[in-house]
Enzyme design. Sequence first.
Site, PDB file in Angstrom:
ATOM      1  N   SER A   8       0.835  -1.202   0.000  1.00 52.05           N
ATOM      2  CA  SER A   8       0.000   0.000   0.000  1.00 52.05           C
ATOM      3  C   SER A   8       0.875   1.259   0.000  1.00 52.05           C
ATOM      4  CB  SER A   8      -0.965  -0.039   1.182  1.00 52.05           C
ATOM      5  OG  SER A   8      -1.975   0.936   1.057  1.00 52.05           O
ATOM      6  N   ASP A  40      -9.905  -3.794  -5.620  1.00 54.52           N
ATOM      7  CA  ASP A  40      -9.178  -2.710  -4.960  1.00 54.52           C
ATOM      8  C   ASP A  40      -9.348  -1.436  -5.782  1.00 54.52           C
ATOM      9  OD1 ASP A  40      -7.372  -1.000  -3.745  1.00 54.52           O
ATOM     10  OD2 ASP A  40      -5.610  -2.247  -4.096  1.00 54.52           O
ATOM     11  N   HIS A  79      -7.964  -4.818  -1.300  1.00 54.95           N
ATOM     12  CA  HIS A  79      -6.821  -4.067  -0.812  1.00 54.95           C
ATOM     13  C   HIS A  79      -6.493  -4.503   0.608  1.00 54.95           C
ATOM     14  CE1 HIS A  79      -4.115  -0.569  -0.895  1.00 54.95           C
ATOM     15  NE2 HIS A  79      -4.364  -0.499   0.406  1.00 54.95           N
TER      16      HIS A  79
END
Length: 307
Positions: A153, A251, A281
Amino acid sequence: MTLHPQVAAALASMPAPPPGPLDPVAMRAAEEAQVPPVAERLPLHAVEDRTVTTPAGDVPVRVYTPAESDAYGLLVYFHGGAFFLGSLETHDHIARSLATATGLRVVSVGYRRAPEAAFPAGLQDCYGVVRWAAEHGEELAWDGRTLAVAGDSSGGTFVAAVAAMAADDGFDRITHQVLFYPSLDLDLDVDRYASLRENAEGYGLETAGLKPFNAFYLDSGADPADPLVSPIKRADLADLPPALVVTAEHDPLRDEGELYGRRLQEAGVDATVSRYAGANHGFVVNFSWIPEFSRVFQETADFLKRS
C-alpha cells in the site's frame, strides 16, 4: 471473480467506523491491540530490534534472520498504513513470512509517520535505511548480490519513490522492487482510473475514504504532482530495478498499480504484474492465511531469485 467468501464474511462482521474525523492515535492503538503475542508468531532463527543511524536521523528497524547462514541476501521492507498507520508490530507477520519464504534477511523500517512528521520524513527514513544496509553489508552478512525493497500500500509508494531516488543518485545496488497493491497516484480525482468507480464501495478500502486517509500525508506537505509522492507521474522509468507489482481484483487502487507495471515494461524494465482474483486491498496484511492468497510470498520469493 466475486470477492473471496472468507474476505466477504470478515468485512460483513466489521463494525462501522466511528463518526467524525479520523483519530490517528486511537486508530493506531486499535491496530496494535490486534497484534498477537510473540509466542504465537511465525518462529525464525533470530529477530532483533535495533536503531540505525542515517542522514535523516536515527531510525528504528527490526531485523529478521530466517536461518543460520554465513551470508544473506537482503530485503528492506516498508509497511503500509496510509502514511499514518502501521508499525513494526502491526506488519511483523508480513516481514516474518517474507523472510521465511525468500530466505533473505529482512530489515523492516519503523519510519516516521504523518501527521507528526511532515513529508518527506518517512520517505527519507526508508531511503536512508536502504543506503545504510548497503554500507553495512559486512555487519549484516550481506552476500553483496540481492538488495531488494518491498512494501504494501503506502509502503509500496515508498518502494517506487526510493527506487527513483536511488536511480537519480546513481545508487545502483537495489536489485529488485516488490510493490503489494501500491498507492502510486495521490491525485484523488475519482475519474482517473476505472477501478476507483468499479471498486468504490463494499471491499474494505473505499474510494470515498482515500481523501481523508491520505489527508494527513498531503496536509504535511506531500504534493500529489511530485513524482516522489505520486511515483506514476515520473516521466522516465528507465533504469529502475526489476519490479513485481501485485494488485488485488477488488481494490480501488488496482488500475494505477497495473498501469505503473505497464509503464515500467514500456520503459524496458523487467516488470511483472500479478493480479490476485477475489482479493481486496490489504489482503497480504489481513488475509494471507487464505490459501489462494498465501502464495503471494512464494511468488515474491520466485521473483527475487531471478537475476
